[in-house]
Design an enzyme around this catalytic site. Structure first.
Site, PDB file in Angstrom:
ATOM      1  CG  ASP A  73      -8.291  29.502  20.710  1.00  8.94           C
ATOM      2  OD1 ASP A  73      -9.353  29.023  20.022  1.00  8.94           O
ATOM      3  OD2 ASP A  73      -7.899  30.788  20.631  1.00  8.94           O
ATOM      4  CB  THR A 106      -9.359  28.862  15.383  1.00  9.36           C
ATOM      5  OG1 THR A 106      -9.345  28.273  16.810  1.00  9.36           O
ATOM      6  CG2 THR A 106     -10.258  30.299  15.441  1.00  9.36           C
ATOM      7  CB  THR A 107      -7.599  23.954  15.690  1.00  6.64           C
ATOM      8  OG1 THR A 107      -7.348  24.609  17.002  1.00  6.64           O
ATOM      9  CG2 THR A 107      -6.454  22.823  15.356  1.00  6.64           C
ATOM     10  CG  ASP A 404     -13.242  29.317  21.234  1.00  7.46           C
ATOM     11  OD1 ASP A 404     -13.153  30.725  21.198  1.00  7.46           O
ATOM     12  OD2 ASP A 404     -12.453  28.510  21.109  1.00  7.46           O
TER      13      ASP A 404
END
Length: 542
Positions: A73, A106-107, A404
């Site tokens: 994550d 988020t990545t 998520d």
């Protein structure tokens, strides 16, 4: 006085700033400063690049205390990294803002920002002014978002048909460590959101979804409880382990005799005085328990503790109790059972009691860890996802993954537009931005092409992480999107034999994709406008 120096005036009244420790300070200006920013941001992005996609690799981080965390994550990785450079810290905040707003992607947002800065470096080398690059990027981002709106599809959120929502949640969980029980976790996430969602106002109250974890068992033992799970047990081992048709007194006052609220000390000088004090305490305990019983409660849930004497009295009076229940849990129990939180015993009355069908104590394995499950509550909207796993690391990662998935389903309830994942949306936007660049006669066309190339960084990373040839795979995908006019063609990361993400059911929310492009562009624009760094000797940038 300023943070860095002192303001003085010459004989003509003109101000002069005297800087402290000027001989020890290092200073970078102009292109050198920009290159320093870009290098820092790219190094952060390159760390996350290998974590992108369903075949992305995990990162193992060890805290100063020796705690081990394994995750892919992006927000968690960056939060736990010890970052010194200020621009790298901005990348951490970028990932955090994506996590707070969307909960997923988020990545990808950090990889995109790193790619935009990398392409900006080539333009700086050509002598293009950073402001022209930033302005060009902003225009290109608008074009990309226009294209996203064009290729987006309507997604019908229907409580009776949850299949599409489950498939979207599965896309989110595809890259996580828990994809061993992929579908089960996705269904739990969807059921949890649907239980608390208000489809008329298109809102989801996250406060009603609690995620609890317990080490032991296997991931497949994870379950959704229509009620509240509390990590406590009954205060006395001889109290019954299961109660039915329960009336709960939810107390934030302790089972203790009132203490004098003065600075005077109470001195006990004789046996008689001590016995009188003991008798008074006993009477107080009995009164407290009787008040709870008189209100009709069959279970007392207390935020504070009580000593063995009070505990024994509760057992004698056949009033099961739970102590040391935390504030958030108390609130959730009150919501679920439609009870009122009572701060004083005098205020307790039958109308303030919560009700539920069943309260039971469950134990695990050979460790005899116990938890309470409060089920069959009148307010069925409060739910708990109870996660099991072989060790603490797995349980914590499962919690992050479920969060998520819940966020993605929540976003679909709020805004039911979707695009297709697997790099398909990025390739489509890259083609649209590149096409627009051909129509521009000003210097901004270079920024447009750079933006188009940067968007391709995500499908390239997906292909590379899946063991495919990145350049060949991307070239094939772009050519097919142009020839077939199908914006759902992406990278076949899971080797399913088709690049059509519509067939593979790889779905992402439009809001998430838009937010990624907007946040990355805004950060890059801000970084390109910083052209001066002053670093005190051995310290951080000011």
């Amino acid at each position: 006085m300023s943070a860095v120096g002192q303001l003085v005036f010459d004989e003509y009244g003109k101000p002069i700033i005297i800087l402290k420790d000027q001989d020890q300070q290092k200073r970078l200006t102009g292109v050198d400063a920009l290159k320093s920013h870009i290098l820092a941001a790219r190094s952060v992005a390159s760390i996350l690049c290998t974590s992108l996609g369903p075949k992305g690799l995990d990162k193992l981080m060890v805290s100063p205390d020796g705690d081990v965390t394994v995750t892919n994550d992006g927000a968690t990785i960056l939060k736990m990294m010890d970052v010194e450079h200020q621009i790298a810290k901005l990348m951490v905040q970028l990932s955090q803002s994506q996590d707070d707003e969307i909960g997923d992607g988020t990545t990808g947002v950090v990889v995109l920002a790193g790619a935009l800065l990398e392409k900006a470096e080539h333009l700086l080398d050509k002598g293009i002014h950073p402001i022209r690059i930033a302005d060009g990027y902003e225009l290109a981002a608008k074009k990309a978002i226009e294209n996203l709106d064009k290729i987006a599809e309507e997604f019908i959120v229907d409580v009776s048909d949850k299949e599409k929502l489950v498939l979207t949640a599965m896309t989110t969980l595809g890259s996580k460590i828990i994809n061993r029980c992929h579908r089960q976790m996705a269904e739990i996430a969807v059921d949890a959101v649907m239980a608390v969602a208000d489809l008329e106002s298109r809102d989801v109250n996250f406060e009603l979804i609690k995620v609890e974890g317990k080490v032991g068992g296997k991931l497949e033992d994870t379950m959704l409880v229509k009620g509240v799970v509390v990590d406590k047990d009954f205060s006395h081992p001889q109290m019954p382990k299961e109660l039915k048709d329960v009336k709960l007194a939810i107390l934030t006052c302790p089972f203790e005799p009132p203490k004098p609220k003065t600075k005077h000390k109470l001195e006990v000088t004789s046996v008689e005085e001590y016995q009188a004090l003991h008798t008074y305490e006993q009477e107080q305990f009995v009164q407290m328990v009787d008040k709870v019983k008189a209100a009709g409660a069959t279970l007392a849930i207390c935020q504070w503790g009580f000593d063995d004497e009070a505990n024994h009295l509760l057992l004698q009076k056949e009033l099961p109790a739970v102590r040391w229940v935390g504030g958030p849990e108390i609130e959730l129990i009150a919501i679920a059972t439609s009870g009122r939180i009572v701060p004083r015993f005098e205020e307790l009355s039958p109308d303030k009691l919560g009700t539920c069908g069943k309260v039971r104590e469950i134990s695990f394995g050979t460790t005899k860890d116990r938890m309470l499950v409060i089920e069959e509550c009148p307010n069925t909207k409060a739910v708990t996802i109870f996660i099991r796993g072989g060790n603490r690391m797995i349980v914590e990662e499962a919690k992050r993954s479920i969060h998520d998935a819940i966020c993605v389903v929540r976003n679909l309830v709020r805004n039911n537009k979707i695009v297709y994942g697997g790099g398909a949306a990025e390739v489509s936007c890259a083609l649209a931005v590149s096409e627009e660049a051909d129509k521009i006669s000003t210097l901004e066309q270079y920024a447009f092409r750079a933006f188009s190339d940067a968007l391709e960084a995500i499908p390239l990373a997906l292909a590379e992480n899946s063991g495919l040839s990145p350049i060949h795979t991307l070239a094939d995908c772009k050519a097919r999107q142009v020839a077939e006019k199908n914006p759902a063609l992406g990278i076949d990361c899971n080797s399913r034999g088709t690049c059509d993400m519509k067939e593979q059911h790889v779905i992402e929310t439009l809001h998430s994709k838009k937010q990624q492009i907007l946040l990355a562009t805004q950060l890059v624009k801000m970084i390109l406008k910083i052209d001066d760094i002053r670093t005190p000797g051995g310290g951080e940038m000011q």
